[in-house]
Design an enzyme around this catalytic site. Structure first.
Site, PDB file in Angstrom:
ATOM      1  N   LYS A  22       1.343  -1.087  -0.368  1.00 53.27           N
ATOM      2  CA  LYS A  22      -0.146  -0.423   0.120  1.00 53.27           C
ATOM      3  C   LYS A  22       1.030   0.986   0.067  1.00 53.27           C
ATOM      4  O   LYS A  22       0.458   2.059  -0.388  1.00 53.27           O
ATOM      5  CB  LYS A  22      -1.023  -0.295   0.910  1.00 53.27           C
ATOM      6  CG  LYS A  22      -1.555   1.259   1.487  1.00 53.27           C
ATOM      7  CD  LYS A  22      -2.279   2.251   2.974  1.00 53.27           C
ATOM      8  CE  LYS A  22      -1.164   1.913   4.227  1.00 53.27           C
ATOM      9  NZ  LYS A  22      -1.631   3.379   4.418  1.00 53.27           N
ATOM     10  N   ASN A  23       1.652   1.169   1.160  1.00 57.25           N
ATOM     11  CA  ASN A  23       2.799   2.541   1.194  1.00 57.25           C
ATOM     12  C   ASN A  23       3.166   2.598   0.024  1.00 57.25           C
ATOM     13  O   ASN A  23       4.143   4.341  -0.262  1.00 57.25           O
ATOM     14  CB  ASN A  23       3.397   2.113   2.381  1.00 57.25           C
ATOM     15  CG  ASN A  23       2.517   2.775   3.449  1.00 57.25           C
ATOM     16  OD1 ASN A  23       1.290   2.947   3.227  1.00 57.25           O
ATOM     17  ND2 ASN A  23       3.103   2.535   4.527  1.00 57.25           N
ATOM     18  N   ARG A 397      -8.622   0.624   4.325  1.00 54.47           N
ATOM     19  CA  ARG A 397      -7.838   1.381   3.744  1.00 54.47           C
ATOM     20  C   ARG A 397      -6.188   0.666   3.491  1.00 54.47           C
ATOM     21  O   ARG A 397      -5.946   1.597   2.838  1.00 54.47           O
ATOM     22  CB  ARG A 397      -7.260   2.883   4.712  1.00 54.47           C
ATOM     23  CG  ARG A 397      -8.465   3.368   4.833  1.00 54.47           C
ATOM     24  CD  ARG A 397      -7.697   4.728   5.879  1.00 54.47           C
ATOM     25  NE  ARG A 397      -6.677   5.541   5.232  1.00 54.47           N
ATOM     26  CZ  ARG A 397      -6.198   6.687   6.021  1.00 54.47           C
ATOM     27  NH1 ARG A 397      -6.675   6.894   6.644  1.00 54.47           N
ATOM     28  NH2 ARG A 397      -4.915   7.152   5.814  1.00 54.47           N
TER      29      ARG A 397
HETATM   30  C1  EPZ Z   1       5.356   7.109   6.254  1.00 54.34           C
HETATM   31  O1  EPZ Z   1       4.156   7.642   7.023  1.00 54.34           O
HETATM   32  C2  EPZ Z   1       4.049   4.945   6.357  1.00 54.34           C
HETATM   33  N1  EPZ Z   1       3.173   5.880   5.746  1.00 54.34           N
HETATM   34  C3  EPZ Z   1       3.647   4.930   7.308  1.00 54.34           C
HETATM   35  O2  EPZ Z   1       2.955   4.366   7.299  1.00 54.34           O
HETATM   36  C4  EPZ Z   1       4.618   4.500   8.937  1.00 54.34           C
HETATM   37  O3  EPZ Z   1       4.134   4.094   9.662  1.00 54.34           O
HETATM   38  C5  EPZ Z   1       5.725   6.302   8.837  1.00 54.34           C
HETATM   39  O4  EPZ Z   1       5.950   5.691   7.901  1.00 54.34           O
HETATM   40  C6  EPZ Z   1       7.017   4.524   9.066  1.00 54.34           C
HETATM   41  O5  EPZ Z   1       7.757   3.864   8.890  1.00 54.34           O
HETATM   42  C7  EPZ Z   1       2.839   5.633   4.338  1.00 54.34           C
HETATM   43  O6  EPZ Z   1       3.907   5.666   3.486  1.00 54.34           O
HETATM   44  C8  EPZ Z   1       1.838   7.117   3.329  1.00 54.34           C
HETATM   45  P1  EPZ Z   1       7.801   9.706   8.700  1.00 54.34           P
HETATM   46  P2  EPZ Z   1       5.160   8.980   7.311  1.00 54.34           P
HETATM   47  O7  EPZ Z   1       7.858  11.115   7.997  1.00 54.34           O
HETATM   48  O8  EPZ Z   1       6.067   9.435   6.227  1.00 54.34           O
HETATM   49  C9  EPZ Z   1       8.178  12.651  12.565  1.00 54.34           C
HETATM   50  C10 EPZ Z   1       0.361   2.977   8.479  1.00 54.34           C
HETATM   51  O9  EPZ Z   1       0.108   2.822   8.511  1.00 54.34           O
HETATM   52  N2  EPZ Z   1       8.891  13.955  11.268  1.00 54.34           N
HETATM   53  O10 EPZ Z   1       8.710   8.512   8.808  1.00 54.34           O
HETATM   54  O11 EPZ Z   1       4.278   9.839   7.433  1.00 54.34           O
HETATM   55  C11 EPZ Z   1       7.226  12.045  11.998  1.00 54.34           C
HETATM   56  O12 EPZ Z   1       5.608  12.762  13.028  1.00 54.34           O
HETATM   57  C12 EPZ Z   1       1.594   4.813   8.523  1.00 54.34           C
HETATM   58  O13 EPZ Z   1       0.233   2.605   7.108  1.00 54.34           O
HETATM   59  C13 EPZ Z   1       8.205  15.523  11.872  1.00 54.34           C
HETATM   60  O14 EPZ Z   1       8.690  15.870  12.712  1.00 54.34           O
HETATM   61  O15 EPZ Z   1       6.106   8.960   7.919  1.00 54.34           O
HETATM   62  C14 EPZ Z   1       7.635  10.322  13.038  1.00 54.34           C
HETATM   63  O16 EPZ Z   1       7.114  10.587  14.690  1.00 54.34           O
HETATM   64  C15 EPZ Z   1       0.223   4.929   9.136  1.00 54.34           C
HETATM   65  N3  EPZ Z   1       7.983  16.179  10.386  1.00 54.34           N
HETATM   66  C16 EPZ Z   1       8.598  10.226  12.462  1.00 54.34           C
HETATM   67  O17 EPZ Z   1       9.045  11.132  12.030  1.00 54.34           O
HETATM   68  C17 EPZ Z   1       8.079  15.614   9.562  1.00 54.34           C
HETATM   69  O18 EPZ Z   1       8.598  17.174   8.211  1.00 54.34           O
HETATM   70  C18 EPZ Z   1       8.533   9.706  11.114  1.00 54.34           C
HETATM   71  O19 EPZ Z   1       7.793   9.934  10.507  1.00 54.34           O
HETATM   72  C19 EPZ Z   1       7.514  14.747   9.278  1.00 54.34           C
HETATM   73  C20 EPZ Z   1       8.017  13.757   9.598  1.00 54.34           C
END
Ligand code: EPZ
Length: 426
Positions: A22-23, A397
Site C-alpha cells: 500500500k505505502n 484503507r
Molecule cells: C510513513 O508515514 C507511512 N505512511 C506510515 O504508515 C509509517 O508508519 C511511517 O512512514 C513510519 O514507517 C505512508 O507511507 C503513506 P515519517 P510518514 O515521515 O512518511 C516525524 C500505515 O499505517 N516527522 O517516516 O508520515 C513524524 O511525526 C502508516 O500504513 C516530523 O517530525 O512517516 C514521525 O514521528 C501510518 N516532521 C517520524 O518523523 C516531518 O516533517 C517518522 O515519520 C515528517 C516526519
C-alpha cells in the site's frame, strides 16, 4: 459504518497471497506522474488509500486508469496547478506527496497541510526545510503550503530524523531539479528503494536508496516505464502475527522475506516457528507463546506499523513483555480496546507493559486507526467467543480483501453493514 463479526478460537491454516505494498503504491503513483509518458504499475493493491490518491491526482490533471485488476496506468502529461480540496487531502497523508510532484514539474505548489491524525501530531516541517534546501520559497497561509522554486539550490540536506515521507518528496523534487543533490539521514525503507527503482527506470539518476545517503542527479525530463510494486511487508507481518496468535500453521505467498527480517526475529523469540522460502514464509504457531520486549524503529528496525499486531501476541503470551513505541506518539490506543477483551496492560508514556493472560474474551471493540484495526481483528480471531469490530472502513484503507483472505485460511469472519445486522448476530 461496517463491522466485522469474528467467531474466535479457529486455527488458521492454508495459504494467503500477499498484495502489493500500500505505502509503495502511493509513493509510486505520484512518482509515475513526474514523467509525461505512460507508466504502468503492476502488482497494484486494491485499497482505499490508493482510490483517494487517484482522485487527488485526477483533480490536478493526472490520468489514472485501472487497466485490469492489479494493473494501473498513470500519465502525468496533463498535470496542472489546480486546487486540492482540504476534505480530500486530509483523508490521507500521502496527499502531501503532490507538493513534491508539483514543485518538481510546475515549479510551484499550493497544497493543504495534512494536519494531525489518530497517531498524534504529524508535522511536515522536514519536508518544508528540504524543499527550501532545494531552492523553494515557502509560506504557510490559511492552512495551505504555498511554494515556488527560486534560484540557489543547496547541494545537500540532512533530515532531522529518518522520515519516509520527507525522503520521498525530496526524491521527487531533486529528480527534476538541475544539479546533484545529496540527501543525508534518508529513510531506508524498502518502499524508498522501490520508488528509486521506478524513477531510475523512468530515466532518473538516483544512487544509494536503501542507505542513509541518497545522491540524486536532476534530469530535464523523465520517460515512460512499467514496474511491479513490491509485496506489502506490513500486510505480510500482520498475517504472520494472526497465524501465531491463533495456533495456526499457514504459508504466505508473494512476499520478500528479506523485508521482514526483524519481525521474523521477534516472532521467533515468542517460540513461533518461521520457515523462510525465496518468496514465501511459513508460520507454525507453538503454544504457549513466550513474552518478549520490543522497541519500534525506522527500517531495518521493528516497524511501528506492526507494533499493534505484536501487542496482541504479547497479551496472550507467557510472562510480561514491554513494548516501546519510538516513532509515533499515539499508537497505544488499541490497548484500551484490548483491555475490554481481558488483556492486562499498563501504559507509561512511550511504554506499554503487557502481562499475558491465558485467553482473551470476545467483545464489541472499536478501531481507531488502520493498524489498530488489524490488531483488533487478530485479537478477535484468537479470543474465545464473538468479537464485533466496528469502524472497519479504516482497515480497508490498507488491507485488500482482508475478510476473503482470512476466510481462505479458515477464519470465521464476516462483514456486516448495519447495527441491525449486528443485533441479530451478537
Ligand atoms: C510513513 O508515514 C507511512 N505512511 C506510515 O504508515 C509509517 O508508519 C511511517 O512512514 C513510519 O514507517 C505512508 O507511507 C503513506 P515519517 P510518514 O515521515 O512518511 C516525524 C500505515 O499505517 N516527522 O517516516 O508520515 C513524524 O511525526 C502508516 O500504513 C516530523 O517530525 O512517516 C514521525 O514521528 C501510518 N516532521 C517520524 O518523523 C516531518 O516533517 C517518522 O515519520 C515528517 C516526519
Amino acid at each position: 459504518m461496517s463491522f466485522f463479526r469474528i467467531q474466535g478460537s479457529k486455527n488458521l491454516s492454508g495459504g494467503i497471497r500477499i498484495s502489493g505494498s500500500k505505502n509503495s503504491s502511493l509513493a509510486l503513483m505520484v512518482g509515475a506522474a513526474l514523467g509525461e509518458e505512460d507508466v504502468v504499475l503492476t502488482n497494484f493493491p486494491q485499497d482505499l488509500d490508493a482510490v483517494v490518491l487517484a482522485e487527488i491526482l485526477r483533480a490536478v490533471g493526472v490520468k489514472v486508469e485501472e487497466q485490469a485488476p492489479g494493473r494501473v496506468l498513470i500519465n502525468g502529461s496533463g498535470l496542472r496547478p489546480a486546487p486540492i480540496p482540504y476534505e480530500l487531502a486530509r483523508k490521507i497523508r500521502g496527499s502531501f506527496y503532490i507538493a513534491g510532484l508539483m514543485l518538481a514539474r510546475l515549479k510551484e505548489a499550493e497544497i493543504p497541510l495534512p494536519g494531525g491524525c489518530f497517531l498524534g501530531p504529524r508535522p511536515v516541517d522536514f519536508h518544508i526545510k528540504g524543499f527550501q534546501a532545494l531552492g523553494a520559497e515557502v509560506s504557510i497561509e490559511h492552512g495551505l503550503m504555498k511554494a515556488r522554486m527560486g534560484t540557489g539550490t543547496e547541494n545537500r540536506f540532512f533530515i532531522n530524523r529518518s522520515s519516509v515521507g520527507t525522503t520521498i518528496n525530496l526524491m521527487y523534487l531533486a529528480s527534476l531539479t538541475p544539479g546533484v543533490f545529496v540527501l543525508e539521514n534518508a529513510a531506508k525503507e524498502p518502499e524508498i528503494v522501490d520508488l528509486a527503482v521506478l524513477l531510475n527506470s523512468m530515466g532518473a539518476r538516483i544512487r544509494g536508496a536503501g542507505t542513509e545517503v541518497i545522491r540524486i542527479h536532476g534530469m530535464k525530463k523523465l520517460k515512460g516505464s512499467e514496474h511491479a510494486i513490491i509485496p506489502d511487508r506490513i500486510e505480510a507481518g500482520t498475517y504472520m502475527m494472526a497465524i501465531a496468535a491463533t495456533g495456526g500453521d499457514a504459508v504466505l505467498e508473494n512476499v520478500m522475506p528479506d523485508h521482514l527480517r526483524t519481525p521474523i526475529m521477534k516472532l521467533r523469540e515468542t517460540g513461533t516457528v518461521v520457515e523462510v522460502g525465496e518468496t514465501s514464509i511459513r508460520v507454525v504457531a507453538k503454544e504457549p507463546l513466550q513474552s518478549t520486549d520490543l522497541e519500534t524503529a525506522p527500517y531495518p528496525g521493528f516497524p511501528t506499523d506492526l507494533q499493534q499486531p505484536f501487542g496482541v501476541l504479547m497479551s496472550i503470551a507467557n510472562g510480561t513483555g514491554i513494548i516501546r513505541e519510538t516513532v509515533f506518539d499515539n499508537r497505544f490506543r488499541y490497548l484500551d480496546e484490548l483491555t475490554r477483551m481481558g488483556a492486562d496492560v499498563k501504559v507509561d508514556r512511550d511504554r506499554a507493559i503487557i502481562k499475558g493472560v491465558p485467553v482473551l474474551s470476545g467483545a464489541p471493540v472499536e478501531t481507531t486507526d488502520l493498524r489498530a484495526g488489524a490488531a483488533l481483528v487478530i485479537a478477535g480471531l484468537a479470543a474465545e467467543g464473538v468479537t464485533l469490530v466496528s469502524g472497519v472502513e479504516v482497515i480497508d484503507r490498507g488491507y485488500e480483501k482482508i475478510v476473503e483472505k482470512l476466510q481462505g485460511v479458515g477464519a470465521e469472519i464476516e462483514r456486516l453493514h448495519t447495527t441491525e445486522d449486528c443485533k441479530e448476530v451478537i
